[in-house]
Design an enzyme around this catalytic site. Structure first.
Site, PDB file in Angstrom:
ATOM      1  N   HIS A 118       0.859  -1.182   0.000  1.00 40.32           N
ATOM      2  CA  HIS A 118       0.000   0.000   0.000  1.00 40.32           C
ATOM      3  C   HIS A 118       0.894   1.231   0.000  1.00 40.32           C
ATOM      4  CE1 HIS A 118      -3.623   2.407   0.723  1.00 40.32           C
ATOM      5  NE2 HIS A 118      -2.822   3.159   1.469  1.00 40.32           N
ATOM      6  N   CYS A 119       0.735   2.080  -1.006  1.00 40.97           N
ATOM      7  CA  CYS A 119       1.612   3.232  -1.199  1.00 40.97           C
ATOM      8  C   CYS A 119       0.888   4.501  -0.794  1.00 40.97           C
ATOM      9  CB  CYS A 119       2.052   3.309  -2.665  1.00 40.97           C
ATOM     10  SG  CYS A 119       3.158   4.706  -2.981  1.00 40.97           S
TER      11      CYS A 119
END
Length: 374
Positions: free
Chosen positions: A154-155
């Site tokens: 998850h960025c």
């Protein structure tokens, strides 16, 4: 985009204050990186891109000599456009698993995960929150609150999960950003050095002929020339170099990391789980805790002291030696009480609670008493 730090790779609903066993997550699943609220890192990324584009194409590229100027416009311009397209696509794509997309209603609140009922969100390739069958590499992201196809990480810089559907857009965005930043830093560095060596080389545009004095400089050439001072141009150049170098180091590190992952055929999640530090679970026990018929707790036995002895088992007693400690068990002393400590479980020994003998002579005396001998 520093997207692989462990605290940003959340793959299950985070525990928050609430009833025991219940795990809370966002009420609704997020569609993509544009779902509210925007992450602060996402805003910083877009702001930095805008700043570099303005100062690069508005101030420093126009100051290059004619031959290099148009080459810089073409090459750096294409890289910036290519990066922007890939970045926006990576943010906009919904990376959810196809089974989730077929069933998903983003207006419907997600259920609360109850760990007392099910230990993990995904078990036997079924997500108990999304209520769908999923693939082996699918993970349920706590930030997006949905299952991500071939989850990578998850960025927060994208404000979106990176999975199989948008990984290559993410990778191309990082690669084009590294190359574009590198070329832009070269341009700004050339202008900065040339100003002190031969500033006339930077004033070749026709608009400079109508400017009086060498201390007056023009920016936003050739469309909307505006006058400014040399100090302002050099100050912005220094700031741009600092921001550019920091961004280049971080993005370069990220690019090398993902090149390594591609070579090893690993995802970020797989890499981090393989290299996650494992806590040492070996305990140093100095007492024994027993159970009475599976529930009652016994008092710790006292006077367990290190001695040097050999392991032996004799009639009516059981003993074992571990880390310089010898323990002797007396079944008749604790009638109807069965105990099995973590230490004895590890050694495969199962016997009744025991007392410790300090020396071999004491062990022999106690054995004689138990056997009814003197």
């Amino acid at each position: 985009m520093i997207c692989f730090d462990e605290k940003w790779r959340r793959t299950g609903p985070e525990e928050q204050n609430g009833p025991p066993g219940l795990t809370l997550a966002p009420l609704h699943s997020r569609v993509n990186g544009w779902s509210w609220p925007l992450h602060s890192f996402q805003v910083v990324t877009l702001g930095l891109f805008t700043y570099l584009a303005i100062v690069g194409f508005g101030i420093y590229i126009p100051l290059l000599p004619h031959g290099w100027k148009y080459a810089a416009y073409a090459v750096i311009g294409l890289l910036f456009i290519y990066h922007l397209i890939n970045h926006l696509v990576a943010v906009t794509i919904d990376p959810a698993d196809q089974n989730v997309l077929d069933k998903k209603n983003y207006n419907k609140p997600m259920p609360i995960f109850d760990r007392s009922t099910c230990k993990h969100v995904i078990q036997n390739q079924r997500c108990y929150l999304c209520e769908v069958e999923v693939g082996p590499k699918v993970k349920h992201c706590s930030a997006c609150n949905k299952c991500i196809a071939d989850f990578d990480h998850h960025c927060n810089w994208l404000n979106n999960c990176v999975g199989s559907k948008n990984y290559w857009f993410f990778f191309n965005a990082v690669a084009s950003a590294v190359l574009g930043l590198f070329l832009l830093i070269l341009v700004v560095l050339y202008v900065f050095i040339q100003y002190f060596v031969d500033p006339a080389e930077l004033r070749t545009s026709p608009q400079f002929e109508r400017v009086g004095g060498n201390d007056t400089w023009l920016v936003f050439l050739p469309v909307a020339p505006a006058e400014t001072t040399a100090v302002a141009v050099m100050s912005v150049a220094a700031l741009t170099l600092v921001l550019g170098l920091i961004s280049l180091l971080l993005l370069g590190h990220l690019l090398l990391f993902h090149l390594y992952l591609l070579g090893k055929r690993l995802s970020t999640y797989e890499y981090m789980t393989r290299h996650r530090p494992r806590s040492n679970t070996v305990s140093q026990e100095t007492n024994v805790v027993g159970t009475l018929e599976g529930s009652s707790r016994m008092e710790p036995l006292q006077d367990i002291r290190p001695i040097t002895a050999v392991l032996r088992t004799m009639s009516g007693t059981a003993s074992f030696h571990r880390e310089g400690l010898i323990y002797e068990a007396f079944p008749e002393r604790f009638h109807n009480m069965r105990a099995r400590s973590p230490t004895t479980r590890a050694l495969g020994v199962n016997f009744t609670p025991f007392a410790a003998c300090e020396i071999d002579a004491q062990c022999r005396d106690k054995r004689r008493q138990n056997n009814g001998t003197t």
